[in-house]
Scaffold this active site. Structure first.
Site, PDB file in Angstrom:
ATOM      1  N   ASP A  73       8.709 -17.189  -6.815  1.00  0.00           N
ATOM      2  CA  ASP A  73       8.097 -15.897  -6.529  1.00  0.00           C
ATOM      3  C   ASP A  73       9.137 -14.788  -6.395  1.00  0.00           C
ATOM      4  OD1 ASP A  73       5.521 -16.865  -6.597  1.00  0.00           O
ATOM      5  OD2 ASP A  73       5.429 -17.281  -4.449  1.00  0.00           O
ATOM      6  N   ASN A 147       4.558  -7.143  -2.770  1.00  0.00           N
ATOM      7  CA  ASN A 147       4.099  -7.907  -1.611  1.00  0.00           C
ATOM      8  C   ASN A 147       3.891  -7.039  -0.378  1.00  0.00           C
ATOM      9  OD1 ASN A 147       3.851 -10.384  -2.778  1.00  0.00           O
ATOM     10  ND2 ASN A 147       5.595 -11.325  -1.762  1.00  0.00           N
ATOM     11  N   GLU A 148       4.980  -6.432   0.094  1.00  0.00           N
ATOM     12  CA  GLU A 148       4.877  -5.696   1.347  1.00  0.00           C
ATOM     13  C   GLU A 148       5.981  -4.659   1.517  1.00  0.00           C
ATOM     14  OE1 GLU A 148       7.647  -8.591   1.491  1.00  0.00           O
ATOM     15  OE2 GLU A 148       5.645  -9.404   1.898  1.00  0.00           O
ATOM     16  N   ARG A 175       4.887  -0.229  20.065  1.00  0.00           N
ATOM     17  CA  ARG A 175       6.252  -0.556  20.502  1.00  0.00           C
ATOM     18  C   ARG A 175       6.497  -1.999  20.099  1.00  0.00           C
ATOM     19  NH1 ARG A 175       9.435  -1.732  25.451  1.00  0.00           N
ATOM     20  NH2 ARG A 175      11.363  -0.534  25.197  1.00  0.00           N
ATOM     21  N   ASP A 177       8.973  -4.746  17.095  1.00  0.00           N
ATOM     22  CA  ASP A 177      10.151  -4.902  16.239  1.00  0.00           C
ATOM     23  C   ASP A 177       9.951  -4.263  14.874  1.00  0.00           C
ATOM     24  OD1 ASP A 177      11.266  -6.294  18.286  1.00  0.00           O
ATOM     25  OD2 ASP A 177      11.675  -8.121  17.158  1.00  0.00           O
ATOM     26  N   SER A 191       3.617 -11.603   5.507  1.00  0.00           N
ATOM     27  CA  SER A 191       2.453 -11.214   6.307  1.00  0.00           C
ATOM     28  C   SER A 191       1.789 -12.427   6.953  1.00  0.00           C
ATOM     29  CB  SER A 191       1.452 -10.470   5.417  1.00  0.00           C
ATOM     30  OG  SER A 191       0.213 -10.302   6.061  1.00  0.00           O
ATOM     31  N   LEU A 192       1.629 -13.493   6.186  1.00  0.00           N
ATOM     32  CA  LEU A 192       0.998 -14.712   6.695  1.00  0.00           C
ATOM     33  C   LEU A 192       1.837 -15.328   7.814  1.00  0.00           C
ATOM     34  CD1 LEU A 192      -1.322 -16.792   6.300  1.00  0.00           C
ATOM     35  CD2 LEU A 192       0.177 -17.980   4.690  1.00  0.00           C
ATOM     36  N   SER A 193       3.149 -15.345   7.628  1.00  0.00           N
ATOM     37  CA  SER A 193       4.045 -15.899   8.643  1.00  0.00           C
ATOM     38  C   SER A 193       3.986 -15.115   9.947  1.00  0.00           C
ATOM     39  CB  SER A 193       5.484 -15.905   8.122  1.00  0.00           C
ATOM     40  OG  SER A 193       5.604 -16.714   6.971  1.00  0.00           O
TER      41      SER A 193
END
EC number: 2.7.1.23
Length: 292
Positions: A73, A147-148, A175, A177, A191-193
């Site tokens: 990927d 993806n993101e 607030r 990370d 995202s899934l993780s």
């Protein structure tokens, strides 16, 4: 055999001998079938083949009808970001790990590819995200992600204070990370993780996932793909800030910058074998339970 494609590009950056061997076999197989084949110049020298055509990834996008990505990927994301600028279809032979975007199994790839090149395929368009960073002086940095798009600090475990606006309306303050803004394509990745939902690939939506929020009530939010997300920072943030696109392009930020994320006008044009089933892919890659 009717030719649905006349010029085919072979792309991908092989890390293993098995992947490099697939490049060689694929080139020979396509040439013997009468196709004009162009190999990405970054990999051409590794193949050590004589009398081959090679060119840049951008020129493959301009010259070819189809690009075959050999790899995982990561290779697909790297190639697709550039190839999405052109009118070219893309299919992948999986030589990576999970391979959500690379449909063809290396053990049966040539039979599957023969069927695809014979017209046994369908096309799926996946939308990209566009991120625009507007600097204090009015200049802008623009990039895309398949993806993101991820807002994060330059150092591990540094909190960021920011506000999220959707279509010019205040949505929530945060607030944490950072923040992941994912496409349906990316919903099976980072995202899934981070605890985000899986979005069916055809869904016209994006999902916002806070990263390690300093509250128990923060949850992922699914919004329409036509929405425009605006991120505004609390002033005088001393942490180094960054925007990441597919973990491959890193853009520097400061707290006075304004961030806008929206659906891009570009599409990734994926080619699938006729028997492709998205839910079978999820079941196989994520080791879901089988049918009774």
């Amino acid at each position: 055999m009717k030719y649905y494609f006349s010029s085919i590009g072979i792309v991908g950056h092989p890390r293993y001998d098995s992947a490099l061997n697939t490049h060689k076999l694929l080139h020979s197989w396509l040439v013997n079938k009468g196709y004009n084949v162009i190999i990405e110049n970054k990999v051409a020298h590794k193949l050590r083949l004589k009398n081959i055509n090679f060119d840049s990834l951008a020129n493959i996008g301009k010259k070819c009808d189809l690009a075959i990505v050999v790899g995982g990927d990561g290779n697909m994301l790297c190639a697709a970001r550039i190839l999405s600028c052109y009118n070219i279809k893309i299919i992948g032979i999986n030589r990576g790990n999970l391979g959500f975007l690379t449909d063809l199994n290396p053990d049966t790839a040539f039979q599957q590819l023969y069927n695809v090149l014979s017209g046994e395929y369908f096309i799926e368009k996946r939308f990209l995200l566009e991120v625009k960073i507007v600097k204090e002086n009015g200049t802008a940095l623009i990039n895309t992600a398949i993806n993101e798009v991820v807002l994060h600090a330059g150092h591990v475990a540094h909190m960021i204070d920011f506000e999220v606006y959707i279509n010019n309306e205040f949505a929530f303050s945060q607030r944490s990370d950072g923040l992941i803004i994912s496409t349906p394509t990316g919903s099976t990745g980072y995202s899934l993780s981070a605890g985000g939902p899986i979005l069916v690939s055809s869904l016209e939506a994006m999902v916002l996932i806070p990263m390690f929020p300093h509250t128990l009530s923060s949850r992922p939010l699914v919004i329409n793909s036509t929405s425009i997300v605006y991120l505004k920072f609390k002033k005088h943030i001393h942490s180094e800030l960054k925007i990441s696109c597919d973990s491959q392009v890193i853009l520097p930020l400061n707290s006075k910058d304004n961030i806008f994320v929206k659906k891009s006008k570009k599409f990734l044009c994926l080619l699938h074998p006729k028997n492709y089933n998205y839910f079978n892919v999820l079941s196989s890659k994520l080791n879901w339970s089988k049918r009774f």
